[in-house]
Design a protein around this motif. Structure first.
Motif, PDB file in Angstrom:
ATOM      1  N   TYR A 147       0.824  -1.196   0.000  1.00 29.99           N
ATOM      2  CA  TYR A 147       0.000   0.000   0.000  1.00 29.99           C
ATOM      3  C   TYR A 147       0.867   1.258   0.000  1.00 29.99           C
ATOM      4  O   TYR A 147       1.897   1.312   0.671  1.00 29.99           O
ATOM      5  N   TYR A 150       0.467   5.826  -0.111  1.00 27.81           N
ATOM      6  CA  TYR A 150      -0.474   6.907   0.165  1.00 27.81           C
ATOM      7  C   TYR A 150       0.178   8.262  -0.114  1.00 27.81           C
ATOM      8  O   TYR A 150       1.390   8.422   0.055  1.00 27.81           O
ATOM      9  N   LEU A 175      -2.941  15.706   8.816  1.00 29.29           N
ATOM     10  CA  LEU A 175      -2.646  15.111   7.514  1.00 29.29           C
ATOM     11  C   LEU A 175      -3.951  14.653   6.872  1.00 29.29           C
ATOM     12  O   LEU A 175      -4.745  13.955   7.508  1.00 29.29           O
ATOM     13  N   TYR A 209      -4.601   7.058  -2.667  1.00 30.66           N
ATOM     14  CA  TYR A 209      -3.833   5.935  -2.170  1.00 30.66           C
ATOM     15  C   TYR A 209      -3.881   4.798  -3.181  1.00 30.66           C
ATOM     16  O   TYR A 209      -4.656   4.831  -4.153  1.00 30.66           O
ATOM     17  N   GLN A 240      -2.462  -6.054   3.275  1.00 30.37           N
ATOM     18  CA  GLN A 240      -3.065  -7.300   3.721  1.00 30.37           C
ATOM     19  C   GLN A 240      -2.125  -8.488   3.647  1.00 30.37           C
ATOM     20  O   GLN A 240      -2.423  -9.541   4.172  1.00 30.37           O
ATOM     21  N   GLY A 284      -1.499 -10.069   6.811  1.00 28.52           N
ATOM     22  CA  GLY A 284      -2.659 -10.532   7.567  1.00 28.52           C
ATOM     23  C   GLY A 284      -3.338  -9.387   8.284  1.00 28.52           C
ATOM     24  O   GLY A 284      -2.738  -8.349   8.541  1.00 28.52           O
ATOM     25  N   PRO A 285      -4.583  -9.581   8.620  1.00 28.78           N
ATOM     26  CA  PRO A 285      -5.345  -8.487   9.225  1.00 28.78           C
ATOM     27  C   PRO A 285      -4.834  -8.109  10.602  1.00 28.78           C
ATOM     28  O   PRO A 285      -4.526  -8.977  11.407  1.00 28.78           O
ATOM     29  N   ARG A 286      -4.742  -6.831  10.835  1.00 33.17           N
ATOM     30  CA  ARG A 286      -4.438  -6.246  12.136  1.00 33.17           C
ATOM     31  C   ARG A 286      -3.024  -6.534  12.627  1.00 33.17           C
ATOM     32  O   ARG A 286      -2.699  -6.242  13.741  1.00 33.17           O
ATOM     33  N   GLY A 316      -0.321  -5.095  12.490  1.00 33.13           N
ATOM     34  CA  GLY A 316       0.462  -3.890  12.288  1.00 33.13           C
ATOM     35  C   GLY A 316       0.333  -3.350  10.888  1.00 33.13           C
ATOM     36  O   GLY A 316       1.100  -2.509  10.482  1.00 33.13           O
ATOM     37  N   THR A 317      -0.640  -3.826  10.130  1.00 30.62           N
ATOM     38  CA  THR A 317      -0.738  -3.374   8.745  1.00 30.62           C
ATOM     39  C   THR A 317      -1.192  -1.942   8.644  1.00 30.62           C
ATOM     40  O   THR A 317      -1.062  -1.328   7.603  1.00 30.62           O
ATOM     41  N   ASP A 318      -1.731  -1.389   9.716  1.00 31.57           N
ATOM     42  CA  ASP A 318      -2.119   0.008   9.661  1.00 31.57           C
ATOM     43  C   ASP A 318      -0.959   0.943   9.950  1.00 31.57           C
ATOM     44  O   ASP A 318      -1.121   2.140   9.890  1.00 31.57           O
ATOM     45  N   THR A 319       0.191   0.403  10.296  1.00 34.60           N
ATOM     46  CA  THR A 319       1.344   1.240  10.562  1.00 34.60           C
ATOM     47  C   THR A 319       1.914   1.726   9.245  1.00 34.60           C
ATOM     48  O   THR A 319       2.364   0.934   8.431  1.00 34.60           O
ATOM     49  N   GLN A 320       1.862   3.000   9.040  1.00 33.48           N
ATOM     50  CA  GLN A 320       2.373   3.584   7.807  1.00 33.48           C
ATOM     51  C   GLN A 320       3.728   4.236   8.063  1.00 33.48           C
ATOM     52  O   GLN A 320       3.958   4.831   9.109  1.00 33.48           O
ATOM     53  N   TYR A 321       4.604   4.110   7.066  1.00 31.50           N
ATOM     54  CA  TYR A 321       5.944   4.670   7.148  1.00 31.50           C
ATOM     55  C   TYR A 321       6.019   5.844   6.177  1.00 31.50           C
ATOM     56  O   TYR A 321       5.688   5.697   4.997  1.00 31.50           O
ATOM     57  N   PHE A 322       6.469   6.982   6.680  1.00 36.15           N
ATOM     58  CA  PHE A 322       6.404   8.215   5.921  1.00 36.15           C
ATOM     59  C   PHE A 322       7.748   8.631   5.333  1.00 36.15           C
ATOM     60  O   PHE A 322       8.811   8.357   5.900  1.00 36.15           O
ATOM     61  N   TYR A 335       1.790   9.178  16.162  1.00 33.72           N
ATOM     62  CA  TYR A 335       2.968   9.463  15.369  1.00 33.72           C
ATOM     63  C   TYR A 335       3.636  10.692  15.951  1.00 33.72           C
ATOM     64  O   TYR A 335       2.992  11.599  16.475  1.00 33.72           O
ATOM     65  N   TYR A 350      -7.305   0.150   6.259  1.00 35.99           N
ATOM     66  CA  TYR A 350      -5.911   0.530   6.043  1.00 35.99           C
ATOM     67  C   TYR A 350      -5.712   1.983   5.690  1.00 35.99           C
ATOM     68  O   TYR A 350      -4.612   2.399   5.376  1.00 35.99           O
TER      69      TYR A 350
END
Lengths: 119, 111
Positions: free
Chosen positions: A31, A33, A43, A48, A97, A100-102, A104-110, B36, B97
């Motif tokens: 993913y 964004y 933000l 995305y 995904q 797998g669900p949950r 840490g997949t919602d952790t986004q790296y900027f 964050y 997500y």
């Protein structure tokens, strides 16, 4: 391992000019964004992508287009820049995904951001 | 309409004391929350997260508390250090997500 990189770091445009911001990630993330950050607004998600060849609209997509031709790259385009698009733009990526669900997949790296001024 | 709100734009705290940052949300579908940290001229970096099945998550000096009934979460930093001076963003996800961010709280740690 550079993580998420963005080019350029700074840009000044005149109203009506066009430009493309490039985001690249080397973490094999699914993913990607694009966000913009404005004072007092946090933000906000512009567009995305959930995988190579896919794109979707976020919260504030008007005036922007995106493309994800390669998994590691996500481009943000401004076809005709307006002063309202003066902002700091951040790209981010996440595993999605695949992990797998949950998990840490919602952790986004900027990325470090691109400061854009439209005169 | 912002679904994640950080009502305190700034916080000043003395070094060694506790910093408490607050965040409220309106979307009851949110089930995963993140904090964050952002330094000037850098991108945000992930600090700590919590799933809605928990009410507390701790990582070193950082603890996040979640009160689902009040739709409220808080970040505690103990003890506060000069390097903690930054902008802190609260973010939430409803499982698709995408993240919804708050406006941020600027923390200044005084020596």
């Amino acid at each position: 391992n550079a993580g998420v990189t963005q080019t350029p770091k700074f840009r000044v445009l005149k109203t009506g000019q066009s430009m493309t911001l490039l985001c690249a990630q080397d973490m094999n993330h699914e993913y990607m964004y694009w966000y913009r950050q404005d004072p007092g607004m946090g933000l906000r998600l512009i567009h995305y992508s959930v995988g190579e060849g896919t794109t979707a609209k976020g919260e504030v997509p008007d005036g922007y287009n995106v493309s994800r031709l390669k998994k590691q790259n996500f481009l943000l385009g401004l076809e005709s820049a307006a002063p309202s698009q003066t902002s700091v733009y951040f790209c981010a990526s996440s595993y999605g995904q695949e992990r797998g669900p949950r998990m840490g997949t919602d952790t986004q790296y900027f990325g470090p951001g691109t400061r854009l001024t439209v005169l | 309409d912002q679904q994640v709100k950080q009502n305190s734009p700034s916080l000043s705290v003395q070094e060694g004391r506790i910093s408490i940052l607050n965040c409220d949300y309106t979307n009851s579908m949110f089930d995963y929350f993140l904090w964050y940290k952002k330094y000037p001229a850098e991108g945000p970096t992930f600090l700590i997260s919590i799933s809605s099945i928990k009410d507390k998550n701790e990582d070193g000096r950082f603890t996040v508390f979640l009160n689902k009934s009040a739709k409220h979460l808080s970040l505690h930093i103990v003890p506060s250090q000069p390097g903690d001076s930054a902008v802190y963003f609260c973010a939430a996800s409803d499982g698709d997500y995408k993240l919804s961010f708050g406006a941020g709280t600027t923390v200044t740690v005084r020596a």
